[in-house]
Write a protein that holds these residues in place. Structure first.
Motif, PDB file in Angstrom:
ATOM      1  N   VAL A  18      37.581  12.157  22.049  1.00  0.00           N
ATOM      2  CA  VAL A  18      38.455  13.208  21.533  1.00  0.00           C
ATOM      3  C   VAL A  18      39.397  12.598  20.499  1.00  0.00           C
ATOM      4  N   SER A  19      39.695  13.365  19.486  1.00  0.00           N
ATOM      5  CA  SER A  19      40.620  12.904  18.456  1.00  0.00           C
ATOM      6  C   SER A  19      42.057  13.111  18.915  1.00  0.00           C
ATOM      7  N   ARG A  20      42.962  12.465  18.232  1.00  0.00           N
ATOM      8  CA  ARG A  20      44.383  12.652  18.530  1.00  0.00           C
ATOM      9  C   ARG A  20      44.775  14.113  18.312  1.00  0.00           C
ATOM     10  N   THR A  21      44.178  14.754  17.300  1.00  0.00           N
ATOM     11  CA  THR A  21      44.493  16.153  17.004  1.00  0.00           C
ATOM     12  C   THR A  21      44.102  17.064  18.162  1.00  0.00           C
ATOM     13  N   VAL A  22      42.902  16.837  18.709  1.00  0.00           N
ATOM     14  CA  VAL A  22      42.441  17.646  19.840  1.00  0.00           C
ATOM     15  C   VAL A  22      43.326  17.401  21.051  1.00  0.00           C
ATOM     16  N   ALA A  23      43.659  16.129  21.316  1.00  0.00           N
ATOM     17  CA  ALA A  23      44.501  15.812  22.460  1.00  0.00           C
ATOM     18  C   ALA A  23      45.876  16.472  22.333  1.00  0.00           C
ATOM     19  N   GLU A  24      46.439  16.442  21.136  1.00  0.00           N
ATOM     20  CA  GLU A  24      47.754  17.067  20.919  1.00  0.00           C
ATOM     21  C   GLU A  24      47.670  18.575  21.117  1.00  0.00           C
ATOM     22  N   ASP A  32      43.100  21.556  29.778  1.00  0.00           N
ATOM     23  CA  ASP A  32      42.185  20.411  29.851  1.00  0.00           C
ATOM     24  C   ASP A  32      42.892  19.079  30.083  1.00  0.00           C
ATOM     25  N   LEU A  33      44.094  19.091  30.598  1.00  0.00           N
ATOM     26  CA  LEU A  33      44.842  17.846  30.744  1.00  0.00           C
ATOM     27  C   LEU A  33      44.217  16.952  31.817  1.00  0.00           C
ATOM     28  N   TRP A  34      43.770  17.548  32.912  1.00  0.00           N
ATOM     29  CA  TRP A  34      43.110  16.761  33.961  1.00  0.00           C
ATOM     30  C   TRP A  34      41.863  16.086  33.401  1.00  0.00           C
ATOM     31  N   SER A  35      41.109  16.830  32.581  1.00  0.00           N
ATOM     32  CA  SER A  35      39.885  16.271  31.992  1.00  0.00           C
ATOM     33  C   SER A  35      40.208  15.133  31.042  1.00  0.00           C
ATOM     34  N   LEU A  36      41.198  15.311  30.196  1.00  0.00           N
ATOM     35  CA  LEU A  36      41.560  14.268  29.244  1.00  0.00           C
ATOM     36  C   LEU A  36      42.116  13.032  29.941  1.00  0.00           C
TER      37      LEU A  36
END
Length: 232
Positions: A18-24, A32-36
């Protein structure tokens, strides 16, 4: 990332980079925080933010990661959540992702839910399982009991473990599990009986009777009375 909350969306941040943009974006939306937090490719600066997230489930996922910054692990060791602190204690640094995976498949689940486990693509060295077998923590002994290749001596040790979940997992997975442990697992776990009936270690009288008689016999109940046909 799909905008709708769906199964496909939940899988992407678990398995793919995942990119930083997607994570942000996920952080901003609270999705999707648990998944990340589970994903090994999540950027380190985002992982550090997850370690301080208000949701204890997210912090627990971070505490189980491999490649975690030692200072971050020390911080999580003082976390107010018991499950978070437990994940820190289960495996000191350095850790591997394979070790994280085998812990993930037993933590928070009953032995019946786990059942016989499939071999992972990358398994920890069997010596890791042997060390888990002598751990004082029952969760790590359960991890050891899922290893079909565990050497004879630690397998015998687990067959007498005080934790019944350890003995059940050994019965599902290990060819040296004693017949008594397999029979106990048969009684305790109805959903796993189709698998247990395939094992030669299950006592033959149990395997050779009908499912109803098997269940009653294993549970120590008297046999069902035979019904005679009424006379005409």
């Amino acid at each position: 990332m799909p905008e709708a909350d769906c199964h496909h969306r939940s899988l992407l941040p678990v398995h793919y980079a995942v990119s930083r943009t997607v994570a942000e974006a996920c952080l901003a939306d609270g999705w999707d925080l648990w998944s990340l937090a589970h994903n090994r490719r999540t950027p380190a600066e985002v992982v550090a933010r997850f370690a301080r997230h208000p949701d204890p489930r997210v912090r627990e996922r971070v505490a189980g990661r491999a490649g975690l910054d030692p200072l971050l692990l020390e911080e999580l060791a003082e976390d107010p959540g018991d499950a978070v602190r437990t994940r820190v204690r289960l495996r000191p640094l350095p850790r591997t992702w394979a070790e994280r995976q085998v812990i993930d498949r037993v933590v928070g689940r009953t032995a019946e839910d786990i059942g016989p486990v499939a071999e992972m693509t990358v398994e920890p060295d069997v010596r890791r399982y042997s060390r888990c077998a002598v751990s004082t923590h029952p969760l790590l002994r359960r991890v050891a009991a899922t290893c079909a290749g565990l050497p004879r001596e630690p397998a015998r040790r687990l067959a007498d473990d005080p934790d019944p979940r350890v003995r059940c997992l050994l019965a599902y997975s290990h060819p040296l599990a004693p017949a008594g442990a397999v029979l106990d697992a048969f009684i305790a776990a109805p959903r796993q009986r189709p698998h247990l009936l395939t094992l030669p270690r299950l006592p033959a009288p149990v395997r050779g009777t009908s499912s109803t008689t098997r269940t009653r016999t294993c549970a120590g109940w008297p046999p069902q009375p035979t019904r005679s046909c009424p006379s005409t």
